[in-house]
Every structure is written in C-alpha cells, then in structure tokens.
Scaffold this motif. Structure first.
Motif, PDB file in Angstrom:
ATOM      1  N   ASP A 218       0.839  -1.211   0.000  1.00 52.27           N
ATOM      2  CA  ASP A 218       0.000   0.000   0.000  1.00 52.27           C
ATOM      3  C   ASP A 218       0.870   1.257   0.000  1.00 52.27           C
ATOM      4  O   ASP A 218       0.593   2.218  -0.726  1.00 52.27           O
ATOM      5  CB  ASP A 218      -0.921   0.010   1.226  1.00 52.27           C
ATOM      6  N   TYR A 219       1.910   1.235   0.795  1.00 50.34           N
ATOM      7  CA  TYR A 219       2.799   2.396   0.892  1.00 50.34           C
ATOM      8  C   TYR A 219       3.500   2.641  -0.448  1.00 50.34           C
ATOM      9  O   TYR A 219       3.584   3.774  -0.934  1.00 50.34           O
ATOM     10  CB  TYR A 219       3.827   2.155   1.992  1.00 50.34           C
TER      11      TYR A 219
ATOM     12  N   ASP B  80       4.576   7.800  -4.876  1.00 53.54           N
ATOM     13  CA  ASP B  80       4.452   8.820  -5.920  1.00 53.54           C
ATOM     14  C   ASP B  80       4.482  10.237  -5.354  1.00 53.54           C
ATOM     15  O   ASP B  80       4.679  11.202  -6.103  1.00 53.54           O
ATOM     16  CB  ASP B  80       3.154   8.616  -6.713  1.00 53.54           C
TER      17      ASP B  80
ATOM     18  N   LEU C  58       2.571   1.597  -3.442  1.00 52.82           N
ATOM     19  CA  LEU C  58       1.625   1.931  -4.512  1.00 52.82           C
ATOM     20  C   LEU C  58       1.049   3.333  -4.380  1.00 52.82           C
ATOM     21  O   LEU C  58       0.897   4.050  -5.372  1.00 52.82           O
ATOM     22  CB  LEU C  58       0.488   0.907  -4.539  1.00 52.82           C
ATOM     23  N   TYR C  59       0.729   3.737  -3.142  1.00 51.07           N
ATOM     24  CA  TYR C  59      -0.034   4.972  -2.963  1.00 51.07           C
ATOM     25  C   TYR C  59       0.776   6.133  -2.391  1.00 51.07           C
ATOM     26  O   TYR C  59       0.377   7.299  -2.535  1.00 51.07           O
ATOM     27  CB  TYR C  59      -1.235   4.705  -2.053  1.00 51.07           C
ATOM     28  N   GLU C  60       1.905   5.847  -1.749  1.00 50.46           N
ATOM     29  CA  GLU C  60       2.658   6.924  -1.114  1.00 50.46           C
ATOM     30  C   GLU C  60       3.953   7.269  -1.849  1.00 50.46           C
ATOM     31  O   GLU C  60       4.442   8.385  -1.754  1.00 50.46           O
ATOM     32  CB  GLU C  60       2.992   6.554   0.339  1.00 50.46           C
TER      33      GLU C  60
END
Length: 258
Positions: free
Chosen positions: A99-100, A106, A102-104
C-alpha cells in the motif's frame, strides 16, 4: 401264496428302512459338513475379532503414550500455530508495504511517522528470513511530541536501501551475528543508524563505500542538498550506515523557495 406276500412285504419294508437310513445318513453328513463350515467361519470370526482387539489395544497404547508425552502434541501445535500466525502476520505487513509503495511513493514527501511505519513493516517481513534466536535489535526513539514527526518532509522509501542492505549482507549464521536498526528524531534532526556483522561472503567487505551508496547518495543530494549527512563504513567485521537529515533546515529551504 401267503408266504410270497410276506416275502414281498419284508423286502419292501427293508427297502424303505434302507432308504430312510440312507436319507438319515445323508442328513447327518450334510449337518456335519455345515457344522464344519460353521466351525471354520467361527474360527475366522474369532481370528478377525482378535485382530481387531489387538488393533484397539494398539491404539489405546498409542493414546496412552501420547498422554504420557503431552509436550509432543503441545510443541507440534505450537509450531503449527506459530507458522500460521507468522504467515498471517507477514502477509499483513506485506499488505502495508505494498500500500505504501503503490499509494505513497508517488508523493514528493511523506511524514516521518509514515516512513518509519513503512520501515518497521519491511523489517518484520525480513525477520522471517532469520532464526527466531537471531539478534535483531530495533529501536524507535522518535519524540512523539515533536511537531516535525507528522509534517511532510521525508522523501518516501528513503530508508529502504540501508535496511535492505543490512539483511542482504549481514552474517546470519555466526553465533554473534546481529542487525541493529535505530530510528531517532531529536529536535530538528532525524537519524537512521543501521549496523550489522558482515558476512565473509559479502561484497561490503571489499567495498569502502558500501553497496548501493552511489544511488542513495545522489537521491539524497538532489532532495536534501546540504541538509543531510550519509556515512557508511566498516569497523572490523561490523558495517555501519548512518543517515542524518536536518528536517527543520529542509523545511525552511522549502518555504523559502515557495
């Protein structure tokens, strides 16, 4: 004439008696055969019963043995439970890491709290690689009251290289092997110190600058410019990486440049 009739009557009676005796003999023989078969079947049933009885006794003995050795079952169950929990725990941490990433990742910046939580999840995943008895020392010495902890000042994944290198190049087999990771936020400065005993097969022992230093150094230089320090060196058979970032100075620079 009368004598002839008596003779015929006698012969007829004899024939009937003989026939009856023959029938009786056949019946006796048939009963004897059936009795022998029944006895044979009874012996088979008795043997099967004894066989089943022996099996029951054997199972009872095994059960008694297991009851006499309760730690055997307990250890097996604990082992299964441990692996099941470890797998679930690792998957949960892997989910956090993904999650980190994939979503953070960027984002230009994340908070120090988010980066440290990511790093701790990564460490727990790597923990599976080593023995439960392995000396893995983790310290989080961040000051929870520090306002910089939750401000977006840290480049995402900035801690990953130092931590991954420790698990990759550490000596995981020797008796005094260890990995030590310390996160600290004191005043305006964040520091990450990673140290480990070097494996004899590790290329780190042959490289003064350390493995992966150039790529990390370039990234830090672009993002933090003169507001960071990165030292990587070996002391005997222990490799030490020390990263220091002055978050307040970096924040002031960001504010000044708009």
């Amino acid at each position: 004439m009368y004598l002839l009739q008596l003779t015929i009557s006698y012969n007829t009676s004899t024939a009937i008696v003989s026939a009856l005796l023959l029938l009786a003999l056949c019946a006796i023989i048939l009963l004897y055969v059936r009795l022998r078969k029944a006895q044979h079947h009874n012996r088979q049933y008795a043997e099967k019963y004894k066989e089943l009885e022996l099996k029951v006794h054997s199972l009872q003995l095994e059960s008694i043995n297991y009851k006499l050795n309760p730690h055997l079952f307990k250890n097996i169950l604990n082992s299964i439970q441990s692996h099941a929990y470890q797998t679930y725990y690792a998957l949960d941490k892997l989910s956090n890491v993904l999650d980190y990433i994939l979503y953070e990742s960027d984002r230009q910046y994340v908070s120090l709290r988010e980066e440290i939580e990511f790093a701790l999840s990564l460490i727990e995943i790597n923990r599976i690689k080593v023995s439960p008895l392995f000396d893995l020392r983790i310290k989080n010495k961040t000051d929870e009251s520090n306002t910089l902890l939750d401000q977006k000042l840290i480049a995402p994944l900035i801690t990953i290289d130092l931590i991954e290198n420790a698990f990759k190049h550490a000596d995981l087999q020797s008796e005094n092997a260890f990995i030590a990771i310390v996160f600290e936020l004191k005043g305006p400065v964040f520091t990450l110190t990673v140290s480990n005993k070097i494996s004899s097969k590790s290329p780190l022992k042959k490289q003064k600058g350390g493995f992966g230093k150039d790529s990390l150094q370039k990234r830090l230089s672009v993002i933090y410019q003169q507001h960071y320090e990165l030292d990587q060196f070996a002391e005997g058979d222990v490799y030490i990486a020390h990263l220091k970032i002055n978050l307040l100075e970096h924040k002031n620079k960001m504010l000044a440049t708009g």
